[in-house]
Motif scaffolding. Structure first.
Motif: not given
Length: 185
Positions: A94-115
Motif C-alpha cells: 500500500a505504501m509503495r503503490v501510494f509513493e508511485v502514485g505521488t510521483k505520477a501526480l507530481a509528473a502531471g499524470d493525474k489519471e495514473t496517480a488516481y488509479s
C-alpha cells in the motif's frame, strides 16, 4: 446482535468496548501508517548500505525491525497461518503503490496517480479486512456501517449512504471509510 446503523453508534460501541477490550481503531490506523513507514525505513537502510558500502546502515535494520514488530503486535496480537506476513506485505505494498502514485501526480499524470491511489487504498482495506476477520469469516459480528449527517446545520458536509461497490473489496473500502476514521476522537 443488533445491526449497527451509523458511525456514531459504531463509535459509541467502540468507546464502550474500550473499557473491556481497548481496541481504538483510530489509533490503530495511525499506527498502521507508522508501520508502513518503518517498513520503508528498513528498505531504505538496506539500499543505503548496498549503495554506499557502509554496513552501519545494515546494522540499524534490526533496531527498526524490532520497532515495527512491536507496533504490529499492538494491532495483530494473535493470528493464524500467514496473516502476520500477509499483513506486513499488504501495508508495504500500500505504501509503495501510494509513493508511485505521488510521483505520477507530481509528473502531471493525474489519471495514473488516481488509479494508483485507489489501488493503494484497496490494499490498505484488505489489511483491515484480514485483521478484523472480515476476509476469513472469523468476526461475524462486524457489520457495515452508514455515515449519517449529525444535524441539518451540517447538511453541506452530509455524506450520502455509501454504495459498497461490487465484490469484497468494495465492501471493505466502504467499511474502512466509514468505521476506521482517524479523525474521530
Amino acid at each position: 446482535m443488533k445491526k449497527i446503523e451509523s458511525v456514531q453508534e459504531f463509535v459509541e460501541k467502540l468507546d464502550a468496548a474500550k473499557k473491556v477490550n481497548p481496541k481504538d481503531l483510530s489509533s490503530d490506523q495511525d499506527l498502521t501508517i507508522g508501520i508502513m513507514n518503518l517498513i520503508s525505513i528498513e528498505e531504505h537502510l538496506m539500499f543505503s548500505g548496498a549503495k554506499t558500502g557502509k554496513t552501519q546502515f545494515y546494522d540499524l535494520i534490526n533496531e527498526v525491525r524490532e520497532m515495527r514488530k512491536n507496533a504490529m503486535l499492538k494491532i495483530i496480537p494473535a493470528y493464524e497461518g500467514e496473516v502476520w506476513c500477509i499483513s506486513k506485505h499488504l501495508l508495504a505494498a500500500a505504501m509503495r503503490v501510494f509513493e508511485v502514485g505521488t510521483k505520477a501526480l507530481a509528473a502531471g499524470d493525474k489519471e495514473t496517480a488516481y488509479s494508483l491511489f485507489d489501488q493503494s487504498y484497496e490494499l490498505y482495506c484488505m489489511f483491515w479486512g484480514l485483521n478484523m476477520g472480515m476476509l476469513t469469516g472469523d468476526k461475524k459480528d462486524v457489520k457495515p456501517v452508514k455515515k449519517v449527517a449529525p444535524s441539518k446545520a451540517d447538511s453541506v458536509l452530509a455524506v450520502k449512504e455509501e454504495k459498497a461497490g461490487k465484490g469484497g473489496i468494495g465492501k471493505l473500502k466502504s467499511w474502512v471509510k466509514n468505521a476506521v476514521n482517524c479523525c474521530i476522537e
